[in-house]
Design a protein around this motif. Structure first.
Motif, mmCIF file in Angstrom:
data_model
loop_
_atom_site.group_PDB
_atom_site.id
_atom_site.type_symbol
_atom_site.label_atom_id
_atom_site.label_comp_id
_atom_site.label_asym_id
_atom_site.label_seq_id
_atom_site.Cartn_x
_atom_site.Cartn_y
_atom_site.Cartn_z
ATOM 1 N N SER A 1 0.850 -1.193 0.000
ATOM 2 C CA SER A 1 0.000 0.000 0.000
ATOM 3 C C SER A 1 0.881 1.237 0.000
ATOM 4 C CB SER A 1 -0.906 0.021 1.237
ATOM 5 O OG SER A 1 -1.606 1.253 1.331
ATOM 6 N N ASP A 2 0.493 2.247 -0.782
ATOM 7 C CA ASP A 2 1.299 3.474 -0.790
ATOM 8 C C ASP A 2 0.792 4.508 0.217
ATOM 9 O OD1 ASP A 2 -0.924 4.588 -1.982
ATOM 10 O OD2 ASP A 2 0.062 5.146 -3.846
ATOM 11 N N ASP A 3 0.031 4.046 1.208
ATOM 12 C CA ASP A 3 -0.327 4.909 2.327
ATOM 13 C C ASP A 3 0.962 5.302 3.053
ATOM 14 O OD1 ASP A 3 -1.297 6.153 4.590
ATOM 15 O OD2 ASP A 3 -2.401 4.412 5.343
ATOM 16 N N ARG A 4 1.250 6.580 3.082
ATOM 17 C CA ARG A 4 2.498 7.063 3.689
ATOM 18 C C ARG A 4 2.334 7.251 5.193
ATOM 19 N NH1 ARG A 4 5.192 11.847 0.380
ATOM 20 N NH2 ARG A 4 6.967 11.064 1.589
ATOM 21 N N SER A 5 1.662 6.298 5.820
ATOM 22 C CA SER A 5 1.373 6.313 7.264
ATOM 23 C C SER A 5 0.383 7.402 7.643
ATOM 24 C CB SER A 5 2.670 6.466 8.088
ATOM 25 O OG SER A 5 3.503 5.332 7.931
ATOM 26 N N TYR A 6 -0.400 7.881 6.672
ATOM 27 C CA TYR A 6 -1.451 8.848 6.989
ATOM 28 C C TYR A 6 -2.643 8.167 7.663
ATOM 29 C CZ TYR A 6 0.770 12.578 4.259
ATOM 30 O OH TYR A 6 1.630 13.542 3.799
ATOM 31 N N ALA B 1 10.071 9.758 6.628
ATOM 32 C CA ALA B 1 8.896 9.216 5.940
ATOM 33 C C ALA B 1 9.326 8.507 4.653
ATOM 34 C CB ALA B 1 7.908 10.334 5.623
ATOM 35 N N VAL B 2 8.480 7.607 4.170
ATOM 36 C CA VAL B 2 8.744 6.895 2.922
ATOM 37 C C VAL B 2 7.508 6.969 2.031
ATOM 38 C CG1 VAL B 2 10.484 5.300 3.811
ATOM 39 C CG2 VAL B 2 8.059 4.724 4.030
ATOM 40 N N ASP B 3 7.727 6.696 0.744
ATOM 41 C CA ASP B 3 6.635 6.683 -0.235
ATOM 42 C C ASP B 3 6.653 5.319 -0.930
ATOM 43 O OD1 ASP B 3 4.660 7.170 -2.057
ATOM 44 O OD2 ASP B 3 5.695 8.779 -3.115
#
Length: 386
Positions: free
Chosen positions: A79-84, A131-133
């Motif tokens: 998943s490309d949820d950036r921990s949001y 953070a990562v993407d």
């Protein structure tokens, strides 16, 4: 890639290099035929995952990469949820697919990817540069550990931190196990060089008997020329590396021009690039390449190409492709999603080989990134490839 982020990006990056044009060497008309490529695809079926499906206290969505796990026969999706919404994570699932279509998608697990200290990745809003993407995941065929690629971040202002792209290794529970050294071209700098914002390393694949890791940047590097427009395509870099990180070779891949004009009332420029690349198991020079384009008012254009490095110019020692006499990778169209009879064509970003059918036909599974948006879907598509 989160296309919603791109739509909010200013168009300044597009103007940055408008006078730069990469040169491409003329190719003979029969070059594709002589390269030995030319796969054909047919639609087997599709399945739509319920929007924002809740699974083990997470929100399923943003699925931008998929790979088949040779140790279990299941699939892993990133998943490309950036921990949001929840910490940066991956999912495992059983996907029942055969020559008659996609019958079911059943999630079996989820874990966060962890930092070296064992903590989860923070959202970009913390501003600490950690953070990562996340964009792509591959299962190591030798160890069945997970290798995953993340784009990092080219900041909008000098006061924001630079986050470098990376290809990391993780255990099957998401624990950090190291990372692959990336070629110098992939480094984000504050000058007019390196990957554009949201256009860094997004595609990785194992090939050449699982000895080589091939990666592709999503869009052209700043020094390699402007992004595609209605008249011109662009060149992106495809890099082969050993498992230790040694750069074995680098080639230019020709990205298509934008397929149609944008809605003139939209503030968002077109967005195009390569979100996934997949090696053919029996040919170390041959790849399937996924090109994904979004145009305001027209939606998505998804195309798969059969491409080869055979005969292409080696470019790893070229600081810039602009003005160079470069022979890019040869390619041939395998499938345009608008021609397949799908229920919808959405933001498809991941692909992997599935099981081989009894008649020897390969299956190809693809997944779309819904951006957690109400007007997009998580779609699993299965194709038969010959």
């Amino acid at each position: 890639m989160r296309t919603s982020l791109i739509r909010r990006s200013c168009a300044a990056a597009l103007v940055l290099a408008t006078t730069m044009t990469p040169a491409m060497a003329a190719q003979p008309d029969d070059s594709v035929a002589r390269s030995g490529i030319g796969a054909h695809a047919r639609l087997l079926g599709e399945k739509i995952v319920p929007h924002k499906l809740s699974y083990r206290n997470t929100t399923v969505g943003g699925l931008s990469g998929i790979d088949r796990d040779p140790c279990t026969g299941e699939y892993v999706m990133i998943s490309d949820d950036r921990s949001y919404l929840q910490p940066t994570r991956f999912y495992t699932a059983r996907i029942a697919v055969d020559g008659a279509g996609v019958h079911s998608v059943d999630f079996t697990g989820t874990h966060p990817f962890l930092q070296p200290d064992g903590s989860v990745y923070p959202p970009p809003s913390t501003g600490d540069g950690k953070a990562v993407d996340p964009e792509e995941v591959r299962v190591d065929p030798l160890s069945c550990r997970y290798w995953w690629a993340q784009e990092g971040d080219r900041p909008k202002s000098s006061s924001d931190p630079v986050i470098q792209p990376s290809i990391q290794f993780a255990s099957r529970s998401g624990a950090y196990r190291g990372q692959l050294p990336l070629p110098p071209h992939y480094e984000v700098t504050m000058g007019n060089r390196g990957p554009r914002r949201n256009k860094a390393v997004e595609a990785i694949t194992f090939g050449a008997g699982n000895r080589v890791l091939t990666s592709a940047v999503e869009g052209p590097l700043l020094q390699d020329g402007p992004e595609p427009d209605l008249q011109h395509g662009a060149l992106i870099r495809v890099t082969r590396q050993s498992r230790r990180g040694d750069v074995l070779a680098q080639f230019a891949y020709p990205l298509e021009k934008i397929f149609t004009e944008s809605d003139p009332t939209s503030p968002w420029p077109p967005d195009t690039g390569v979100p996934s690349i997949l090696a053919f198991p029996d040919d170390p020079s041959r790849y399937l390449v996924l090109e994904r384009t979004w145009v305001a008012g027209a939606g998505y254009k998804i195309r798969i190409y059969d491409a080869t490095t055979r005969g292409a110019t080696e470019v790893q020692n070229m600081d810039s492709l602009t003005g160079q006499n470069v022979v890019p990778m040869h390619k041939k169209l395998v499938a345009d999603f608008h021609d397949l009879g799908l229920s919808t064509v959405d933001n498809t970003e991941g692909m992997t080989w599935g099981p081989t059918l009894p008649d020897g036909e390969r299956t190809l599974l693809l997944v779309s990134d819904d951006n957690f948006a109400e007007d997009e879907v998580t779609q699993i598509v299965a194709l038969g490839i010959r």
